[in-house]
Design a protein around this motif. Sequence first.
Motif, PDB file in Angstrom:
ATOM      1  N   GLY A  92      40.274 -58.541  62.269  1.00  0.00           N
ATOM      2  CA  GLY A  92      38.645 -59.159  63.140  1.00  0.00           C
ATOM      3  C   GLY A  92      38.344 -59.963  63.912  1.00  0.00           C
ATOM      4  O   GLY A  92      37.358 -60.880  63.490  1.00  0.00           O
ATOM      5  N   ASP A  93      40.176 -60.601  63.835  1.00  0.00           N
ATOM      6  CA  ASP A  93      39.354 -62.114  64.967  1.00  0.00           C
ATOM      7  C   ASP A  93      40.050 -61.952  66.367  1.00  0.00           C
ATOM      8  O   ASP A  93      40.448 -60.562  66.634  1.00  0.00           O
ATOM      9  N   TYR A  94      39.104 -62.233  67.173  1.00  0.00           N
ATOM     10  CA  TYR A  94      39.459 -62.485  68.540  1.00  0.00           C
ATOM     11  C   TYR A  94      39.346 -63.952  69.148  1.00  0.00           C
ATOM     12  O   TYR A  94      39.024 -64.522  68.448  1.00  0.00           O
ATOM     13  N   PHE A  95      40.191 -63.782  70.183  1.00  0.00           N
ATOM     14  CA  PHE A  95      40.261 -64.852  71.081  1.00  0.00           C
ATOM     15  C   PHE A  95      39.596 -64.680  72.425  1.00  0.00           C
ATOM     16  O   PHE A  95      40.518 -63.842  73.274  1.00  0.00           O
ATOM     17  N   LEU A  96      39.331 -65.400  72.918  1.00  0.00           N
ATOM     18  CA  LEU A  96      38.631 -65.687  74.649  1.00  0.00           C
ATOM     19  C   LEU A  96      39.225 -66.731  75.198  1.00  0.00           C
ATOM     20  O   LEU A  96      38.920 -67.865  74.799  1.00  0.00           O
ATOM     21  N   ARG A  97      40.133 -66.263  76.311  1.00  0.00           N
ATOM     22  CA  ARG A  97      41.460 -66.699  76.471  1.00  0.00           C
ATOM     23  C   ARG A  97      40.566 -66.831  77.716  1.00  0.00           C
ATOM     24  O   ARG A  97      40.897 -65.966  78.815  1.00  0.00           O
ATOM     25  N   ILE A  98      40.655 -68.208  78.069  1.00  0.00           N
ATOM     26  CA  ILE A  98      40.008 -68.797  79.796  1.00  0.00           C
ATOM     27  C   ILE A  98      41.430 -69.630  79.933  1.00  0.00           C
ATOM     28  O   ILE A  98      41.968 -70.705  79.618  1.00  0.00           O
ATOM     29  N   GLU A  99      41.326 -69.645  81.475  1.00  0.00           N
ATOM     30  CA  GLU A  99      42.695 -70.002  82.339  1.00  0.00           C
ATOM     31  C   GLU A  99      42.344 -70.184  83.176  1.00  0.00           C
ATOM     32  O   GLU A  99      41.629 -68.948  84.844  1.00  0.00           O
ATOM     33  N   THR A 100      43.230 -71.291  83.965  1.00  0.00           N
ATOM     34  CA  THR A 100      42.281 -72.034  85.364  1.00  0.00           C
ATOM     35  C   THR A 100      43.492 -72.317  85.713  1.00  0.00           C
ATOM     36  O   THR A 100      44.635 -72.646  85.604  1.00  0.00           O
ATOM     37  N   SER A 101      43.210 -72.542  87.102  1.00  0.00           N
ATOM     38  CA  SER A 101      44.498 -73.383  87.842  1.00  0.00           C
ATOM     39  C   SER A 101      43.705 -73.111  89.139  1.00  0.00           C
ATOM     40  O   SER A 101      42.821 -73.088  89.874  1.00  0.00           O
ATOM     41  N   PRO A 102      44.335 -73.878  90.057  1.00  0.00           N
ATOM     42  CA  PRO A 102      43.951 -74.781  91.335  1.00  0.00           C
ATOM     43  C   PRO A 102      44.103 -73.853  92.084  1.00  0.00           C
ATOM     44  O   PRO A 102      44.418 -72.821  92.617  1.00  0.00           O
TER      45      PRO A 102
END
Length: 165
Positions: A92-102
Amino acid sequence: MTLVIGVGLSLVVGSAGPSLFGLSANATDGVGLPSESLVTATGTGCSAAVDTGGWVGQQPVHDVMAVSFNDTFAHETTAINVNASLEPSANGDYFLRIETSPDRAASAKKGPAPEDCLPRTTIDASMTVPRDYDTITVVADGERVTTIENTDSSFARYRSLNGTS
């Protein structure tokens, strides 16, 4: 003429309404959840210091929870690419994974940041999850930003990233 515009607007809003919250127009009883997260990034230019002013919000919508996230990130290049994914776990847990790159091409067009400039980008995300979810942990570039806990409330709740609801 007014009737035609009103009917046309009603059809557009009526058909777009569910998608504005990340809901499928054909989803019923939680079918098709969790949704893909909708993430936008808006370059906001330079600042001597970044005051995030970020926030998270939850809004119950029928049998799902619409969840929103907003934060401002500082970075070294004048432009970045932003990618995100919403990942469920078995409990029941979620992960919003945000990845940035130049974004090297856009940075080359903009040129280097002035010495008194701290480039920053505002990121907005919205997603739907089952109403009985436990937590959503927001992770940006491998670092935990915040954890959104399900309050089981039937009312909308918002809080700042460094405050309470």
